[in-house]
Write an enzyme that holds these catalytic residues in place. Sequence first.
Site, PDB file in Angstrom:
ATOM      1  N   CYS A   7       3.602   9.173  -0.374  1.00 48.79           N
ATOM      2  CA  CYS A   7       3.183   9.474  -1.563  1.00 48.79           C
ATOM      3  C   CYS A   7       2.628   8.110  -2.331  1.00 48.79           C
ATOM      4  CB  CYS A   7       3.840  10.424  -2.365  1.00 48.79           C
ATOM      5  SG  CYS A   7       5.663   9.759  -2.711  1.00 48.79           S
ATOM      6  N   ASN A  10       6.754   6.738  -3.654  1.00 51.72           N
ATOM      7  CA  ASN A  10       7.955   7.047  -2.773  1.00 51.72           C
ATOM      8  C   ASN A  10       9.260   7.156  -3.575  1.00 51.72           C
ATOM      9  OD1 ASN A  10       9.681   5.354   0.086  1.00 51.72           O
ATOM     10  ND2 ASN A  10       9.335   7.440  -0.296  1.00 51.72           N
ATOM     11  N   CYS A  12       9.399  10.421  -5.923  1.00 53.26           N
ATOM     12  CA  CYS A  12       9.280  11.739  -5.871  1.00 53.26           C
ATOM     13  C   CYS A  12       8.936  12.565  -4.887  1.00 53.26           C
ATOM     14  CB  CYS A  12       8.421  12.031  -7.186  1.00 53.26           C
ATOM     15  SG  CYS A  12       8.757  11.320  -8.724  1.00 53.26           S
ATOM     16  N   ARG A  13       7.717  12.765  -4.381  1.00 50.86           N
ATOM     17  CA  ARG A  13       7.350  13.745  -3.497  1.00 50.86           C
ATOM     18  C   ARG A  13       7.729  13.364  -2.123  1.00 50.86           C
ATOM     19  NH1 ARG A  13       1.173  13.158  -5.238  1.00 50.86           N
ATOM     20  NH2 ARG A  13       2.002  11.042  -5.517  1.00 50.86           N
ATOM     21  N   SER A  14       7.397  12.095  -1.644  1.00 51.96           N
ATOM     22  CA  SER A  14       7.506  11.978  -0.235  1.00 51.96           C
ATOM     23  C   SER A  14       9.315  11.942   0.041  1.00 51.96           C
ATOM     24  CB  SER A  14       6.790  10.810   0.317  1.00 51.96           C
ATOM     25  OG  SER A  14       7.240   9.517  -0.474  1.00 51.96           O
ATOM     26  N   ASP A 123       1.357  15.308  -8.347  1.00 47.11           N
ATOM     27  CA  ASP A 123       2.451  14.233  -8.911  1.00 47.11           C
ATOM     28  C   ASP A 123       3.244  14.864  -9.963  1.00 47.11           C
ATOM     29  OD1 ASP A 123       3.453  11.658  -9.585  1.00 47.11           O
ATOM     30  OD2 ASP A 123       1.912  10.565  -9.534  1.00 47.11           O
TER      31      ASP A 123
HETATM   32  P1  4NP Z   1       5.502   9.999  -5.965  1.00 43.08           P
HETATM   33  O1  4NP Z   1       5.439   9.790  -7.942  1.00 43.08           O
HETATM   34  O2  4NP Z   1       4.177   9.340  -5.809  1.00 43.08           O
HETATM   35  O3  4NP Z   1       5.425  11.420  -5.880  1.00 43.08           O
HETATM   36  O4  4NP Z   1       6.694   8.714  -5.761  1.00 43.08           O
HETATM   37  C1  4NP Z   1       5.149   8.900  -8.607  1.00 43.08           C
HETATM   38  C2  4NP Z   1       6.069   7.745  -8.881  1.00 43.08           C
HETATM   39  C3  4NP Z   1       5.856   6.742  -9.552  1.00 43.08           C
HETATM   40  C4  4NP Z   1       4.583   6.483 -10.033  1.00 43.08           C
HETATM   41  C5  4NP Z   1       3.575   7.125  -9.857  1.00 43.08           C
HETATM   42  C6  4NP Z   1       3.903   8.524  -9.252  1.00 43.08           C
HETATM   43  N1  4NP Z   1       4.343   5.292 -10.881  1.00 43.08           N
HETATM   44  O5  4NP Z   1       3.368   5.293 -11.396  1.00 43.08           O
HETATM   45  O6  4NP Z   1       5.137   4.258 -11.012  1.00 43.08           O
END
Ligand code: 4NP
Length: 154
Positions: A7, A10, A12-14, A123
């Site tokens: 993702c 790294n 939240c989703r992955s 996201d």
């Molecule tokens: P992820 O979510 O891609 O599912 O881990 C996010 C985590 C952090 C950020 C964006 C999306 N960020 O902008 O810091």
Amino acid sequence: MRVLFVCLGNICRSPTAEGVLRHQLKEAGLAEVIEVASAGTGDWHVGNPPDSRTRRAAQLRGYDLSQQRAQQVSAADFERYDLILAMDNSNLGHLQAMRPAQAKAELDLFLRRFEGAVDEVPDPYYGGEQGFERVLDLIEDACRALVIELRGRL
Ligand code: 4NP
């Protein structure tokens, strides 16, 4: 066989997909033969545990993500993993752009494994609690389909 979920951050989703797939592989008796990991296209959170909202939502469904630490995807991952699954089209585009020529890994959008209404895991980072539940719902369904597919590949 090695599977890598990717993702953006790294956190939240992955990491959720990593925890859910590992859990389901254990239930299916496949934990010893299929390795699972996750990474982000970005480096902002490298070394950090998953987001506390992600960990809490996962914990309530029986998944322990506390041992995970964020890492950034690298070109070497295309040799290390057999299957790299992106959470959304932006992640997929990023991976396609960095993919070395003749890389071993197959690259795809994760939700193509599950014939649902959407093809991206949204996201949840800037939204409310509901977004984290939605992420878990989508990932649990897609992982069930993925386990069947992986079993067929062994
Ligand atoms: P992820 O979510 O891609 O599912 O881990 C996010 C985590 C952090 C950020 C964006 C999306 N960020 O902008 O810091």
